[in-house]
Design a protein around this motif. Sequence first.
Motif, PDB file in Angstrom:
ATOM      1  N   ASN A 426      21.916 -30.257  -6.981  1.00  0.00           N
ATOM      2  CA  ASN A 426      22.043 -28.871  -6.623  1.00  0.00           C
ATOM      3  C   ASN A 426      22.724 -27.852  -7.839  1.00  0.00           C
ATOM      4  O   ASN A 426      22.399 -27.095  -8.097  1.00  0.00           O
ATOM      5  N   ASP A 430      20.753 -24.937  -9.608  1.00  0.00           N
ATOM      6  CA  ASP A 430      21.348 -23.543  -9.686  1.00  0.00           C
ATOM      7  C   ASP A 430      21.430 -23.021 -11.035  1.00  0.00           C
ATOM      8  O   ASP A 430      21.375 -21.665 -11.291  1.00  0.00           O
ATOM      9  N   LYS A 433      17.999 -22.096 -12.210  1.00  0.00           N
ATOM     10  CA  LYS A 433      17.188 -20.821 -11.592  1.00  0.00           C
ATOM     11  C   LYS A 433      17.666 -19.654 -12.397  1.00  0.00           C
ATOM     12  O   LYS A 433      17.000 -18.783 -12.623  1.00  0.00           O
ATOM     13  N   TYR A 495      13.630 -28.972  -5.022  1.00  0.00           N
ATOM     14  CA  TYR A 495      14.663 -28.620  -4.492  1.00  0.00           C
ATOM     15  C   TYR A 495      14.969 -27.390  -3.738  1.00  0.00           C
ATOM     16  O   TYR A 495      15.792 -27.255  -2.975  1.00  0.00           O
ATOM     17  N   ASP A 496      14.005 -26.553  -4.051  1.00  0.00           N
ATOM     18  CA  ASP A 496      14.048 -25.103  -3.486  1.00  0.00           C
ATOM     19  C   ASP A 496      12.749 -24.659  -3.211  1.00  0.00           C
ATOM     20  O   ASP A 496      12.081 -23.943  -3.794  1.00  0.00           O
ATOM     21  N   ASN A 498      12.208 -22.233  -1.347  1.00  0.00           N
ATOM     22  CA  ASN A 498      12.034 -20.745  -1.213  1.00  0.00           C
ATOM     23  C   ASN A 498      11.655 -20.128  -2.613  1.00  0.00           C
ATOM     24  O   ASN A 498      10.820 -19.131  -2.771  1.00  0.00           O
ATOM     25  N   TRP A 499      12.345 -20.863  -3.806  1.00  0.00           N
ATOM     26  CA  TRP A 499      12.052 -20.390  -4.889  1.00  0.00           C
ATOM     27  C   TRP A 499      10.656 -20.643  -5.306  1.00  0.00           C
ATOM     28  O   TRP A 499       9.888 -19.862  -5.783  1.00  0.00           O
TER      29      TRP A 499
END
Length: 881
Positions: A426, A430, A433, A495-496, A498-499
């Motif tokens: 994670n 981060d 992104k 892992y994301d 929404n992204w």
Amino acid sequence: MMLLRGLVLLPSLAYAAVLPAYTSEAADELTDFVSHRYGKRGTFGPISTDSATNLAGGTVACSALPVGSFFDGLKPPFPTNTWWASYAAIPGNGTAAGPFPYQSSLDGYGILFGMSANRQFDGSSIKQPTQVDWRASFAEHSGAFENHKAVAFDTQTITVQYFQGAGTLTALLVPGSPYMTFEFKSSTPLFKSMNGGIKSFGDKSINVGDTVSSTGTTFTVTDTKGATYIIYAMKPITLTATATSSDSGVIQAGGAYDGVIRLVKLADPSHKALLDQHYQIYPTAAALDYTFTDKTGNMIFTWDTVGDGANLLMLTWPHHRLKMENPNFPPTSSLGYLTTKGWMYPAIGNRWSLSYDLSPISWNPPRALDSSCQSSVMQGLEYEISLLIPENASVPNDFYYWGGTLAAKSRLALIAEHLGRQDLANKVVDYLKVSFNYWFHPSSSAVPAYETAWGGVINKAGADNVYVDFGNGYYNDHHFHYGYFLNIAAVIAKYDGNWLAQHREYINYFARDIINPSSQDPQFPVTRCRDWFAGHSWASGIANGAGSRDQESSGEAINGYYGALLWASVALSQDYVNYAKLLLASEQHAAQVYWHLYPQQSPNDRDNPYPESQVRDLTSMGNVMDYQSGAWLFWGSLRSQIAAIQILPLTPANEVLYDSQWVENIWSYTMKELQDPSTGDDWKCVIIAAYANYNPQVAAQWSGTLTTWELQRTYQKAAGSGNTYTNELFFIGTRPNPNGNPICSALPQNPYGTYKLQDVSSGKYVGVSATDSRLTASVTSLDSASVFKSAYLPNAGTLQLTTTNQYVTADQGGRSALAAIRDKASSWETFVIRAKEGAPSGVYSIKAGSNGHYVQIGSDGYLINNGAAESASSGFRFLAV
């Protein structure tokens, strides 16, 4: 006669000539067909058809526009990396990389073509310089350059038409055809000898000034340089040959002709029998389709033909022959041409099915990390991820270096997940992104834009500057660049969700640029960089007139499709996963055939592209081009660089690429440089990792000597192979290990903690005075010795003076004393501290990462890194505080 469009014809196991008569109806259908064939086929639909004009950089037109008239009547997107790109890129007269076995170019009068018979080896390259034998034209043409254009193209072929009034010459340019094929309508065929004068025509010798006429359908002509061609006409024609000078001659028809004429080079008189049998069947276009199982992918070429396609005569390269199912191969003695990429030998039939094994490997290796490597990998993982602070995330100012560096960091997330540390994964995401977010904003220093003249995503700053991002704005290296982009985006999306939902279409622009499978995409050409007949990609685009095609980094080409595979796995359908897997497998196969060299391979091996033993002894090609392949690079000359650029980046999918025989050969070939401290660890590391496919224990031992991971962690042009310590050791530790011995046993480490240092020979301690930042072994009292914090770096460490918090640095030249003067640590502040060989227990040598030399005590007492070998190193005790 009906043209066979989409009908699958299986080649028979025995070849036989069943030849239909040529008819004017067939010629009329040909003319009608080539005008609209593009875009009619394709197994998959487009990834998307959304407009790419909402990229952060908006729209821009490349300053290298297509040649003015070439695409008249056709609309972008246009291919940029094809074998024929030089036809379309200004100035439009560069030599094209085909249609092999020929090379060709265009001038104002017609199509120039020839086949090099001059194969050379200069010690580093095999070369077959361009040779122009003939120009095909028609007498009525004025020579105006604008009087020609492309009338159709597909994934392999292009049709070029010359026109003047009612007269036309249409050239069907099809890679793999032994014949050059020209259709004339209301025009007088005219062929000019470009490689010397005409020596004979038919069975008659010709002297300068002589003229010889003949009527029929088959003619033989030999030039004064010894090249012989056969001219085949589909219906009777009268041709007159004139030896105009010792250097030139012409062959002209007696008047306007409506029909097809084919020319073929006769390399050996014995080849004429096969050529005579098959000349009446010719290809007009190529279709590309695919079939898939769980484990295999088939790439299917189907040529549209005039005549019975089951009897189409084509030529194969080594990579075709190695993968072709149920081939119909005449004897190699019946026809063959030696090209830069080996012998082209005949195959009969208009349908080829090339079968590739599809690897199941995607995100991570298919086996667990060896337990002996667990602690070291975890230590490196925690350390390297601790450096990824989102507030300090890399701000991109180019495509290539940013992509390579961030893709290496994205691997850390996958390794962390594989080891059960989602918390660490994670943190990587981060960081990624924040850095990736810059690509969505117009104010960023580097932004993607949609290029409108050709159709594609480019670095906006490179639209009129070929030096930006290695010519990205001119379509160089797109699969290199966007493979990294897709890799990074795929990891974030994994892992994301929404992204992914927010940015899917935006990232798809990069995917569509390099792996669009469909001609129905109105924005992008089909799989931009791939040359389907050649079996691999070309890195060169439209820069410099789109001259010779080339590709240096087969490793990054492969990674382009690996990045696409990861993106397809998380963001697209199974169709595109399969497509990316097929691209990946076929690019890896081509690298093993044309970039990997095997000295053990027999020169008589049918599928050996380089029969010369001196060439194979080079062990690795650095650059494969259309007219030469060589063990050299545009930017470097070390063997380790040549090898590493075929290996990097280090990803799980490439265990398929690193076959044991080749990595053994590379290990020996680069050994002198692997042992040389001046060779950069960024090149050594990937060679060592690849060698792990053969011997993981030895590779792990060698990896323990590498220290310059600082260069890999920073976003700069020195990023080298874009590898990390964690990825290196993780790859080595997940190799097949048939003997079961621990892979990572006894990896050495620096002493970590807070210490005072003592010079063993003098008994004195190391100190730094308040007025002199240099380190000197002149302190007589332990209490007065300076205190240093020894901190972790992978395989190495830093020394930080606790009183000033300054890091100790070592001069690269080894001329100045070590000094505590750096606020931040980088490669010159890296030290390898190991138990000194032959010394008592607890005595260490110190090696400087700046130059790979050992620290000694000079006559003046200062510490200096100028010992070439460990035996010259002073011995130090590290006394814990």
